[in-house]
Design a protein around this motif. Structure first.
Motif, PDB file in Angstrom:
ATOM      1  N   PRO A  57      21.391   4.962   6.591  1.00  0.00           N
ATOM      2  CA  PRO A  57      21.800   5.357   5.236  1.00  0.00           C
ATOM      3  C   PRO A  57      21.969   4.166   4.298  1.00  0.00           C
ATOM      4  CG  PRO A  57      23.047   6.595   6.862  1.00  0.00           C
ATOM      5  CD  PRO A  57      22.306   5.525   7.614  1.00  0.00           C
ATOM      6  N   ILE A  58      22.415   3.031   4.834  1.00  0.00           N
ATOM      7  CA  ILE A  58      22.553   1.819   4.019  1.00  0.00           C
ATOM      8  C   ILE A  58      21.181   1.318   3.593  1.00  0.00           C
ATOM      9  CG2 ILE A  58      23.457  -0.543   3.923  1.00  0.00           C
ATOM     10  CD1 ILE A  58      25.283   0.292   6.327  1.00  0.00           C
ATOM     11  N   ILE A  59      20.293   1.202   4.570  1.00  0.00           N
ATOM     12  CA  ILE A  59      18.939   0.721   4.287  1.00  0.00           C
ATOM     13  C   ILE A  59      18.249   1.649   3.286  1.00  0.00           C
ATOM     14  CG2 ILE A  59      16.655   0.361   5.327  1.00  0.00           C
ATOM     15  CD1 ILE A  59      18.172  -0.557   7.890  1.00  0.00           C
ATOM     16  N   ASN A  60      18.440   2.955   3.460  1.00  0.00           N
ATOM     17  CA  ASN A  60      17.829   3.921   2.531  1.00  0.00           C
ATOM     18  C   ASN A  60      18.365   3.752   1.114  1.00  0.00           C
ATOM     19  OD1 ASN A  60      16.363   6.405   1.764  1.00  0.00           O
ATOM     20  ND2 ASN A  60      18.416   7.253   1.590  1.00  0.00           N
ATOM     21  N   LYS A  61      19.685   3.614   0.979  1.00  0.00           N
ATOM     22  CA  LYS A  61      20.283   3.441  -0.356  1.00  0.00           C
ATOM     23  C   LYS A  61      19.782   2.152  -1.010  1.00  0.00           C
ATOM     24  CE  LYS A  61      22.988   7.057  -1.016  1.00  0.00           C
ATOM     25  NZ  LYS A  61      24.446   7.040  -0.910  1.00  0.00           N
ATOM     26  N   MET A  62      19.621   1.098  -0.212  1.00  0.00           N
ATOM     27  CA  MET A  62      19.083  -0.161  -0.747  1.00  0.00           C
ATOM     28  C   MET A  62      17.653   0.035  -1.240  1.00  0.00           C
ATOM     29  SD  MET A  62      20.574  -2.953   1.983  1.00  0.00           S
ATOM     30  CE  MET A  62      20.079  -4.424   1.026  1.00  0.00           C
ATOM     31  N   ALA A  63      16.847   0.724  -0.442  1.00  0.00           N
ATOM     32  CA  ALA A  63      15.451   0.961  -0.822  1.00  0.00           C
ATOM     33  C   ALA A  63      15.367   1.810  -2.092  1.00  0.00           C
ATOM     34  CB  ALA A  63      14.707   1.634   0.326  1.00  0.00           C
ATOM     35  N   GLU A  64      16.239   2.807  -2.193  1.00  0.00           N
ATOM     36  CA  GLU A  64      16.247   3.670  -3.375  1.00  0.00           C
ATOM     37  C   GLU A  64      16.651   2.910  -4.633  1.00  0.00           C
ATOM     38  OE1 GLU A  64      17.240   8.149  -1.694  1.00  0.00           O
ATOM     39  OE2 GLU A  64      18.901   6.873  -2.332  1.00  0.00           O
ATOM     40  N   SER A  65      17.330   1.786  -4.448  1.00  0.00           N
ATOM     41  CA  SER A  65      17.813   1.005  -5.592  1.00  0.00           C
ATOM     42  C   SER A  65      16.724   0.177  -6.257  1.00  0.00           C
ATOM     43  CB  SER A  65      18.939   0.061  -5.137  1.00  0.00           C
ATOM     44  OG  SER A  65      20.024   0.789  -4.631  1.00  0.00           O
ATOM     45  N   SER A  66      15.554   0.120  -5.635  1.00  0.00           N
ATOM     46  CA  SER A  66      14.477  -0.708  -6.180  1.00  0.00           C
ATOM     47  C   SER A  66      13.175   0.062  -6.244  1.00  0.00           C
ATOM     48  CB  SER A  66      14.279  -1.962  -5.314  1.00  0.00           C
ATOM     49  OG  SER A  66      13.161  -2.688  -5.758  1.00  0.00           O
ATOM     50  N   LYS A  67      12.510  -0.013  -7.381  1.00  0.00           N
ATOM     51  CA  LYS A  67      11.197   0.617  -7.527  1.00  0.00           C
ATOM     52  C   LYS A  67      10.142  -0.131  -6.723  1.00  0.00           C
ATOM     53  CE  LYS A  67       9.957  -1.884 -11.786  1.00  0.00           C
ATOM     54  NZ  LYS A  67      11.066  -2.859 -11.724  1.00  0.00           N
ATOM     55  N   ASN A  68      10.496  -1.313  -6.212  1.00  0.00           N
ATOM     56  CA  ASN A  68       9.544  -2.140  -5.476  1.00  0.00           C
ATOM     57  C   ASN A  68       9.686  -2.055  -3.964  1.00  0.00           C
ATOM     58  OD1 ASN A  68       8.062  -3.217  -7.641  1.00  0.00           O
ATOM     59  ND2 ASN A  68       9.645  -4.731  -8.059  1.00  0.00           N
ATOM     60  N   ILE A  69      10.473  -1.090  -3.466  1.00  0.00           N
ATOM     61  CA  ILE A  69      10.624  -0.919  -2.022  1.00  0.00           C
ATOM     62  C   ILE A  69      10.226   0.492  -1.624  1.00  0.00           C
ATOM     63  CG2 ILE A  69      12.206  -0.923  -0.051  1.00  0.00           C
ATOM     64  CD1 ILE A  69      13.941  -2.924  -1.569  1.00  0.00           C
ATOM     65  N   ASP A  70       9.344   0.562  -0.631  1.00  0.00           N
ATOM     66  CA  ASP A  70       8.934   1.840  -0.054  1.00  0.00           C
ATOM     67  C   ASP A  70       9.435   1.866   1.388  1.00  0.00           C
ATOM     68  OD1 ASP A  70       7.669   4.275   0.366  1.00  0.00           O
ATOM     69  OD2 ASP A  70       5.779   3.344   0.953  1.00  0.00           O
ATOM     70  N   LEU A  71      10.330   2.803   1.725  1.00  0.00           N
ATOM     71  CA  LEU A  71      10.926   2.868   3.052  1.00  0.00           C
ATOM     72  C   LEU A  71      10.148   3.828   3.952  1.00  0.00           C
ATOM     73  CD1 LEU A  71      13.206   2.254   5.083  1.00  0.00           C
ATOM     74  CD2 LEU A  71      14.518   4.116   4.025  1.00  0.00           C
ATOM     75  N   ASN A  72       9.791   3.327   5.128  1.00  0.00           N
ATOM     76  CA  ASN A  72       9.099   4.127   6.137  1.00  0.00           C
ATOM     77  C   ASN A  72       9.850   4.007   7.461  1.00  0.00           C
ATOM     78  OD1 ASN A  72       6.069   4.713   4.944  1.00  0.00           O
ATOM     79  ND2 ASN A  72       6.936   2.809   4.188  1.00  0.00           N
ATOM     80  N   ILE A  73      10.014   5.126   8.167  1.00  0.00           N
ATOM     81  CA  ILE A  73      10.736   5.137   9.438  1.00  0.00           C
ATOM     82  C   ILE A  73       9.820   5.642  10.536  1.00  0.00           C
ATOM     83  CG2 ILE A  73      12.744   6.063  10.685  1.00  0.00           C
ATOM     84  CD1 ILE A  73      14.017   6.473   7.846  1.00  0.00           C
ATOM     85  N   VAL A  74       9.838   4.956  11.690  1.00  0.00           N
ATOM     86  CA  VAL A  74       9.050   5.391  12.842  1.00  0.00           C
ATOM     87  C   VAL A  74       9.958   5.493  14.063  1.00  0.00           C
ATOM     88  CG1 VAL A  74       6.836   4.486  12.048  1.00  0.00           C
ATOM     89  CG2 VAL A  74       8.343   3.010  13.371  1.00  0.00           C
ATOM     90  N   LEU A  75       9.584   6.361  14.981  1.00  0.00           N
ATOM     91  CA  LEU A  75      10.349   6.532  16.211  1.00  0.00           C
ATOM     92  C   LEU A  75       9.954   5.467  17.228  1.00  0.00           C
ATOM     93  CD1 LEU A  75      10.192  10.418  16.551  1.00  0.00           C
ATOM     94  CD2 LEU A  75      12.002   9.027  15.519  1.00  0.00           C
ATOM     95  N   ARG A  76      10.951   4.852  17.818  1.00  0.00           N
ATOM     96  CA  ARG A  76      10.713   3.759  18.772  1.00  0.00           C
ATOM     97  C   ARG A  76       9.793   4.183  19.913  1.00  0.00           C
ATOM     98  NH1 ARG A  76      15.215   1.825  23.012  1.00  0.00           N
ATOM     99  NH2 ARG A  76      14.459   3.771  23.923  1.00  0.00           N
ATOM    100  N   ASP A  77      10.105   5.329  20.539  1.00  0.00           N
ATOM    101  CA  ASP A  77       9.361   5.726  21.735  1.00  0.00           C
ATOM    102  C   ASP A  77       7.919   6.093  21.441  1.00  0.00           C
ATOM    103  OD1 ASP A  77      11.748   5.297  22.994  1.00  0.00           O
ATOM    104  OD2 ASP A  77      12.019   7.359  23.720  1.00  0.00           O
ATOM    105  N   ASP A  78       7.630   6.471  20.197  1.00  0.00           N
ATOM    106  CA  ASP A  78       6.259   6.809  19.804  1.00  0.00           C
ATOM    107  C   ASP A  78       5.478   5.589  19.332  1.00  0.00           C
ATOM    108  OD1 ASP A  78       6.773   9.443  20.377  1.00  0.00           O
ATOM    109  OD2 ASP A  78       7.081  10.051  18.292  1.00  0.00           O
ATOM    110  N   ASN A  79       6.161   4.451  19.241  1.00  0.00           N
ATOM    111  CA  ASN A  79       5.528   3.234  18.705  1.00  0.00           C
ATOM    112  C   ASN A  79       5.870   2.033  19.581  1.00  0.00           C
ATOM    113  OD1 ASN A  79       4.393   3.950  15.765  1.00  0.00           O
ATOM    114  ND2 ASN A  79       6.245   5.143  16.151  1.00  0.00           N
ATOM    115  N   GLU A  80       5.527   2.155  20.848  1.00  0.00           N
ATOM    116  CA  GLU A  80       5.900   1.132  21.829  1.00  0.00           C
ATOM    117  C   GLU A  80       5.272  -0.229  21.516  1.00  0.00           C
ATOM    118  OE1 GLU A  80       6.380   0.662  26.672  1.00  0.00           O
ATOM    119  OE2 GLU A  80       5.210   2.321  25.848  1.00  0.00           O
TER     120      GLU A  80
END
Length: 203
Positions: free
Chosen positions: A93-116
């Motif tokens: 939630p912290i990282i997301n709020k930081m990303a939302e604070s800037s038009k220059n950040i695009d946040l992407n999340i991946v699952l650890r086990d699917d991206n070994e």
């Protein structure tokens, strides 16, 4: 490395999509990840409550807000996570709020086990510790910096306890959650901002 990162980005979720996925799996009695257990489901359910609370209460501090609003170019933030991970529930939630604070950040999340393959590029002391934030140049996908899985005081709290007791058990997990609660995301924000400044991603 570039191919691994690009494949991960193709299979990534927005923060909203990630939250919806975790919630959907919980409703089916499942957790994210390749291993299923009652404990992991219980942790996922607990984390769902934390995420809902933190999404409402986390605030980007003034220093971080100023820095993020003045980024010099576009960046992609790629985060390795899982729904059962207590640290991820506190930090996403912290990282997301930081990303939302800037038009220059695009946040992407991946699952650890699917991206070994990706996880193996960003191990912590040889372990697959999450969450792991990877800061990428949005255009080239070059790695600018990485951060995680915990802010330094939280890392030290766990390391000191393990050194003294030989295990990471429920009492120290409770202490860790108290630390996160009292910190209100400020240390995480400050560490990420300091990292970006060090790597000259910030003016």
């Amino acid at each position: 490395m570039k191919k691994i990162i690009e494949n991960a980005l193709l299979n990534s979720y927005t923060y909203v999509e990630y939250r919806e996925l975790v919630s959907q799996l919980i409703s089916e009695g499942k957790s994210t990840g390749h291993t299923q257990s009652e404990d992991l489901l219980k942790y996922s359910e607990l984390n769902e409550t934390r995420l809902k609370r933190l999404d409402k209460t986390i605030v980007v501090n003034d220093e971080s807000l100023f820095r993020l609003e003045n980024l010099d170019k576009k960046y992609t933030w790629l985060v390795l996570s899982e729904g059962w991970c207590g640290d991820a529930a506190q930090l996403l939630p912290i990282i997301n709020k930081m990303a939302e604070s800037s038009k220059n950040i695009d946040l992407n999340i991946v699952l650890r086990d699917d991206n070994e393959e990706l996880m193996n590029l960003f191990l912590t002391n040889g372990g697959k510790a999450i969450p792991k934030l990877i800061v990428l140049d949005a255009e080239t996908h070059d790695v600018i910096a990485d951060w995680g899985p915990r802010p330094e005081p939280a890392r030290k709290l766990i390391a000191d306890y393990k050194a003294a007791n030989g295990v990471v058990d429920e009492p120290v997990k409770i202490e860790l959650q108290k630390w996160y609660l009292n910190d209100k995301g400020n240390t995480t924000q400050n560490e990420i901002i300091s990292l970006l400044k060090k790597e000259k991603a910030l003016v």
